[in-house]
Design an enzyme around this catalytic site. Structure first.
Site, PDB file in Angstrom:
ATOM      1  N   SER A 199       0.856  -1.195   0.000  1.00 21.82           N
ATOM      2  CA  SER A 199       0.000   0.000   0.000  1.00 21.82           C
ATOM      3  C   SER A 199       0.888   1.240   0.000  1.00 21.82           C
ATOM      4  CB  SER A 199      -0.858   0.009   1.266  1.00 21.82           C
ATOM      5  OG  SER A 199      -1.445   1.270   1.470  1.00 21.82           O
ATOM      6  N   TYR A 250      -0.840  -0.166  10.256  1.00 23.24           N
ATOM      7  CA  TYR A 250      -1.027  -0.748   8.910  1.00 23.24           C
ATOM      8  C   TYR A 250       0.162  -0.374   8.015  1.00 23.24           C
ATOM      9  CZ  TYR A 250      -3.319  -1.175   4.264  1.00 23.24           C
ATOM     10  OH  TYR A 250      -3.649  -1.474   2.963  1.00 23.24           O
ATOM     11  N   LYS A 287       2.926  -2.738   6.223  1.00 22.44           N
ATOM     12  CA  LYS A 287       3.136  -2.748   4.767  1.00 22.44           C
ATOM     13  C   LYS A 287       4.597  -2.402   4.435  1.00 22.44           C
ATOM     14  CE  LYS A 287      -1.020  -3.750   3.137  1.00 22.44           C
ATOM     15  NZ  LYS A 287      -1.284  -5.064   2.500  1.00 22.44           N
TER      16      LYS A 287
HETATM   17  N1  LIG Z   1      -8.718  -1.079  -0.988  1.00 21.93           N
HETATM   18  C1  LIG Z   1      -7.727  -0.195  -0.897  1.00 21.93           C
HETATM   19  O1  LIG Z   1      -7.913   1.034  -0.914  1.00 21.93           O
HETATM   20  C2  LIG Z   1      -6.312  -0.693  -0.801  1.00 21.93           C
HETATM   21  C3  LIG Z   1      -5.277   0.221  -0.977  1.00 21.93           C
HETATM   22  C4  LIG Z   1      -3.954  -0.208  -0.905  1.00 21.93           C
HETATM   23  C5  LIG Z   1      -3.694  -1.522  -0.634  1.00 21.93           C
HETATM   24  N2  LIG Z   1      -4.709  -2.403  -0.430  1.00 21.93           N
HETATM   25  C6  LIG Z   1      -4.377  -3.776  -0.116  1.00 21.93           C
HETATM   26  O2  LIG Z   1      -4.988  -4.632  -1.071  1.00 21.93           O
HETATM   27  C7  LIG Z   1      -5.248  -5.892  -0.459  1.00 21.93           C
HETATM   28  C8  LIG Z   1      -6.689  -6.289  -0.708  1.00 21.93           C
HETATM   29  O3  LIG Z   1      -7.518  -5.271  -0.202  1.00 21.93           O
HETATM   30  P1  LIG Z   1      -9.092  -5.231  -0.467  1.00 21.93           P
HETATM   31  O4  LIG Z   1      -9.471  -3.807  -0.471  1.00 21.93           O
HETATM   32  O5  LIG Z   1      -9.456  -6.101  -1.597  1.00 21.93           O
HETATM   33  O6  LIG Z   1      -9.602  -5.900   0.916  1.00 21.93           O
HETATM   34  P2  LIG Z   1     -10.983  -6.590   1.288  1.00 21.93           P
HETATM   35  O7  LIG Z   1     -12.055  -6.215   0.324  1.00 21.93           O
HETATM   36  O8  LIG Z   1     -11.195  -6.302   2.738  1.00 21.93           O
HETATM   37  O9  LIG Z   1     -10.674  -8.160   1.106  1.00 21.93           O
HETATM   38  C9  LIG Z   1      -9.790  -8.793   1.975  1.00 21.93           C
HETATM   39  C10 LIG Z   1      -9.770 -10.276   1.682  1.00 21.93           C
HETATM   40  O10 LIG Z   1      -8.837 -10.899   2.560  1.00 21.93           O
HETATM   41  C11 LIG Z   1      -9.492 -11.929   3.329  1.00 21.93           C
HETATM   42  N3  LIG Z   1      -8.805 -11.952   4.627  1.00 21.93           N
HETATM   43  C12 LIG Z   1      -8.687 -10.952   5.540  1.00 21.93           C
HETATM   44  N4  LIG Z   1      -7.928 -11.336   6.567  1.00 21.93           N
HETATM   45  C13 LIG Z   1      -7.540 -12.624   6.294  1.00 21.93           C
HETATM   46  C14 LIG Z   1      -6.725 -13.562   6.973  1.00 21.93           C
HETATM   47  N5  LIG Z   1      -6.133 -13.280   8.137  1.00 21.93           N
HETATM   48  N6  LIG Z   1      -6.538 -14.778   6.409  1.00 21.93           N
HETATM   49  C15 LIG Z   1      -7.116 -15.087   5.232  1.00 21.93           C
HETATM   50  N7  LIG Z   1      -7.891 -14.236   4.516  1.00 21.93           N
HETATM   51  C16 LIG Z   1      -8.106 -13.018   5.074  1.00 21.93           C
HETATM   52  C17 LIG Z   1     -10.953 -11.525   3.336  1.00 21.93           C
HETATM   53  O11 LIG Z   1     -11.828 -12.629   3.525  1.00 21.93           O
HETATM   54  P3  LIG Z   1     -12.341 -13.047   5.012  1.00 21.93           P
HETATM   55  O12 LIG Z   1     -12.808 -11.790   5.669  1.00 21.93           O
HETATM   56  O13 LIG Z   1     -13.425 -14.053   4.771  1.00 21.93           O
HETATM   57  O14 LIG Z   1     -11.158 -13.646   5.687  1.00 21.93           O
HETATM   58  C18 LIG Z   1     -11.091 -10.975   1.908  1.00 21.93           C
HETATM   59  O15 LIG Z   1     -11.211 -12.036   0.981  1.00 21.93           O
HETATM   60  C19 LIG Z   1      -4.880  -5.742   1.020  1.00 21.93           C
HETATM   61  O16 LIG Z   1      -3.590  -6.244   1.244  1.00 21.93           O
HETATM   62  C20 LIG Z   1      -4.889  -4.250   1.231  1.00 21.93           C
HETATM   63  O17 LIG Z   1      -4.044  -3.860   2.292  1.00 21.93           O
HETATM   64  C21 LIG Z   1      -6.011  -2.029  -0.513  1.00 21.93           C
END
Ligand SMILES: NC(=O)c1ccc[n+]([C@@H]2O[C@H](COP(=O)([O-])OP(=O)(O)OC[C@H]3O[C@@H](n4cnc5c(N)ncnc54)[C@H](OP(=O)(O)O)[C@@H]3O)[C@@H](O)[C@H]2O)c1
Length: 254
Positions: free
Chosen positions: A146, A159, A163
């Site tokens: 991130s 966080y 990261k």
């Molecule tokens: N969205 C943003 O703005 C953004 C920006 C920069 C970086 N990112 C990064 O992109 C990645 C994906 O983000 P996203 O926005 O798609 O998140 P999201 O919609 O919250 O999805 C997270 C996924 O991870 C699973 N998960 C969470 N904790 C887990 C664990 N301990 N073990 C196994 N599975 C787990 C969740 O399923 P369950 O809840 O069923 O476990 C879900 O499938 C993350 O690493 C995040 O930090 C996101």
């Protein structure tokens, strides 16, 4: 994305956190590219919904796993190898608990939970994947970091620290695994429109303030990330390793 071939046909890809958001879309595009895809998440209901959304099929496997639990990680990869006969690519996509109190006001339980979800899980999955990939002397690991790992942001301290650790893990693994022809890279997006980041884009005033700091003039959509991850997972990236590519509309340069 038509016209670009990533040559991912029959590759075996594990996408952690593939039940929604960015991971779900990555799974969809790996499947469309002909790969065999394993998704994991903690909640079986989310995985079942994802399998339905993705249309099921023989090239998709959903396994409940908490990435910071060693037993779950062993089972995840052993099942993937047993079912699909090997492993080619790991996408460490799990991330959680974006917003917290300041670092100085956070208690140890919060710190541990966020480090576990964002960093320890990637360590355990990478370690297990590397032990499989080293045997065949070929493979890719792509970590989803991130912009918060580069820029200190209020409310996102732990966080961001996790990261930043993930980005150093990327560099260290790149060095350790280069002799085995395994490349390890990361992408670092700014705000991407998913449920995870809803607090940032669902309120117009906050959204507009964020967008002011993005030269591209908008937050990211998942579609902005997908081709970059597929590229880093493909043979086109054989000479790129240890890098974190900021996919942030220029937010890091101003
Ligand atoms: N969205 C943003 O703005 C953004 C920006 C920069 C970086 N990112 C990064 O992109 C990645 C994906 O983000 P996203 O926005 O798609 O998140 P999201 O919609 O919250 O999805 C997270 C996924 O991870 C699973 N998960 C969470 N904790 C887990 C664990 N301990 N073990 C196994 N599975 C787990 C969740 O399923 P369950 O809840 O069923 O476990 C879900 O499938 C993350 O690493 C995040 O930090 C996101």
């Amino acid at each position: 994305m038509s016209g670009i071939s990533y040559d991912l046909k029959e590759k075996v890809v594990v996408v952690t956190g593939g039940s929604r958001g960015i991971g779900l879309e990555l799974a969809r595009h790996f499947l469309a590219a002909g790969a065999r895809v394993v998704i994991c998440g903690r909640k079986e209901a989310n995985l079942a919904a994802a399998v339905e959304t993705l249309g099921g099929g023989e090239r998709l496997l959903a396994i409940p796993a908490h990435v910071a639990r060693e037993g779950d990680v062993e089972n995840l990869f052993d099942t993937a190898v047993h079912r699909f006969g090997g492993l080619d690519i790991l996408i460490n996509n799990v991330g959680m608990n974006l917003l917290t109190a300041s670092v100085t006001d956070s208690d140890l339980a919060v710190w541990n939970k966020i480090i576990e979800g964002n960093l320890t899980g990637a360590f355990l999955c990478s370690r297990k994947a590397a032990r499989i990939l080293r045997e065949k002397k070929r493979g890719k690991i792509v970590n989803i970091s991130s912009l918060a790992g580069t820029k200190a942001s209020p409310g996102m301290g732990i966080y961001g620290i996790a990261k930043a650790g993930l980005e150093m893990l990327t560099k260290v693994l790149a060095c350790e695994l280069a002799p085995f022809n395994i490349q390890v890279n990361a992408i670092a997006p700014g705000v991407v429109r998913t449920d995870f980041s809803k607090p940032f884009w669902s309120t117009p005033a906050i959204h507009d303030q964020i967008v002011k700091a993005v030269p591209a003039g908008r937050i990211a959509e998942i579609a902005d990330l997908v081709p970059i991850v597929l590229l880093l997972a493909s043979g086109h990236a054989d000479y790129i390793t240890g890098q974190t590519l900021l996919v942030d509309g220029g937010a890091s340069v101003i």
